[in-house]
Design an enzyme around this catalytic site. Structure first.
Site, short mmCIF file in Angstrom:
data_model
loop_
_atom_site.label_atom_id
_atom_site.label_comp_id
_atom_site.label_asym_id
_atom_site.label_seq_id
_atom_site.Cartn_x
_atom_site.Cartn_y
_atom_site.Cartn_z
N GLY A 12 0.78 -1.23 0.00
CA GLY A 12 0.00 0.00 0.00
C GLY A 12 0.81 1.28 0.00
CE LYS A 15 4.85 -3.13 -3.95
NZ LYS A 15 3.95 -2.86 -2.79
CB VAL A 17 0.55 4.97 -8.24
CG1 VAL A 17 0.55 6.39 -8.82
CG2 VAL A 17 -0.87 4.54 -7.90
CE LYS A 32 2.01 -7.38 -8.07
NZ LYS A 32 2.24 -6.34 -7.07
CB SER A 36 -1.52 -12.10 -3.82
OG SER A 36 -0.38 -12.93 -3.95
CG ASP A 43 -0.77 -4.31 -8.16
OD1 ASP A 43 -1.60 -3.52 -7.70
OD2 ASP A 43 -0.07 -5.06 -7.44
CD GLU A 96 3.57 -3.05 -8.66
OE1 GLU A 96 2.95 -2.85 -7.60
OE2 GLU A 96 3.08 -2.84 -9.79
N GLY A 97 7.37 -5.75 -7.67
CA GLY A 97 7.23 -6.79 -6.65
C GLY A 97 5.88 -6.70 -5.96
CB ALA A 98 3.80 -8.82 -4.20
#
Length: 206
Positions: A12, A15, A17, A32, A36, A43, A96-98
């Site tokens: 949150g 990332k 955006v 991505k 999840s 995303d 992008e990670g999570a």
């Protein structure tokens, strides 16, 4: 061109955006690897909406909105790091990670292990809110301890100059700029906000 990894100090923190802004600014593709949660806008869908770019398909699409390892277990699968090799693309790629750096992918490996394996330049996204000094510094220590190449930190939120300066100084990290709160999440508003990001330093690292 070397892929650019976008990770964060927590979930949150913005990332996706920031990833969308970087994807547009670099004329990049977006990936991505693990998603999840599928009920709301994903995303990849957010980035597509904000950039017009068609993201590369996620390797793992997991319905449960939880840590990737728990979401995978709920779906009856195990995330395999060997299945998450960086795609070969023409031009730039934003990956992008999570969640944060220490989010588990399975019961043996964190995202950090994947970043260390990839050895691609990393941008860390951090809040400007209370607690960010601790979270950002710990994330940087983990990344550097694993031998990762951190380009710098992009802050997301209202201006907190003293906090941002403290992190840059004490963690010896490049301040890549701050994405101010957007009144509306549109391609135009995002493009305007990304003008505050040091794209010159980011491009030089790729």
């Amino acid at each position: 061109m070397t892929p650019l990894i976008v990770t964060g100090t927590d979930t949150g923190v913005g990332k996706s955006v920031v990833s969308a802004g970087l994807t547009a600014a670099l004329g990049a593709q977006y990936w991505k690897p693990v998603q999840s949660g599928l009920e709301d806008e994903t995303d990849s869908e957010l980035v597509a909406r904000l950039t017009g770019v068609t993201p590369l398909p996620e390797t793992y699409r997991l319905p449960l909105p939880a840590s990737p390892h728990l979401s995978a277990e709920d779906a009856g699968v195990e995330i395999d790091l060997d299945a998450l090799s960086l795609p070969k693309v023409d031009g730039a790629l934003v990956v992008e990670g999570a969640g944060g750096v220490m989010v588990p992918l399975n019961r043996k490996h964190f995202y950090l292990d994947l970043f260390a394996r990839w050895q691609a330049p990393i941008v860390l996204v951090a809040r400007t809110q209370l607690g960010t000094i601790n979270h950002t510094t710990l994330s940087l220590m983990a990344l550097r301890g694993a031998g990762c190449n951190v380009i710098g930190v992009i802050f997301n939120g209202a201006a907190e100059p003293e906090v941002e300066e403290t992190i840059a100084q004490m963690a010896n990290v490049t301040h890549l700029g701050r994405l101010a709160p957007l009144s509306e999440l549109t391609p135009g508003a995002l493009a305007e906000g990304v003008k505050a990001i040091d794209m010159t330093t980011i491009r030089a690292a790729l």
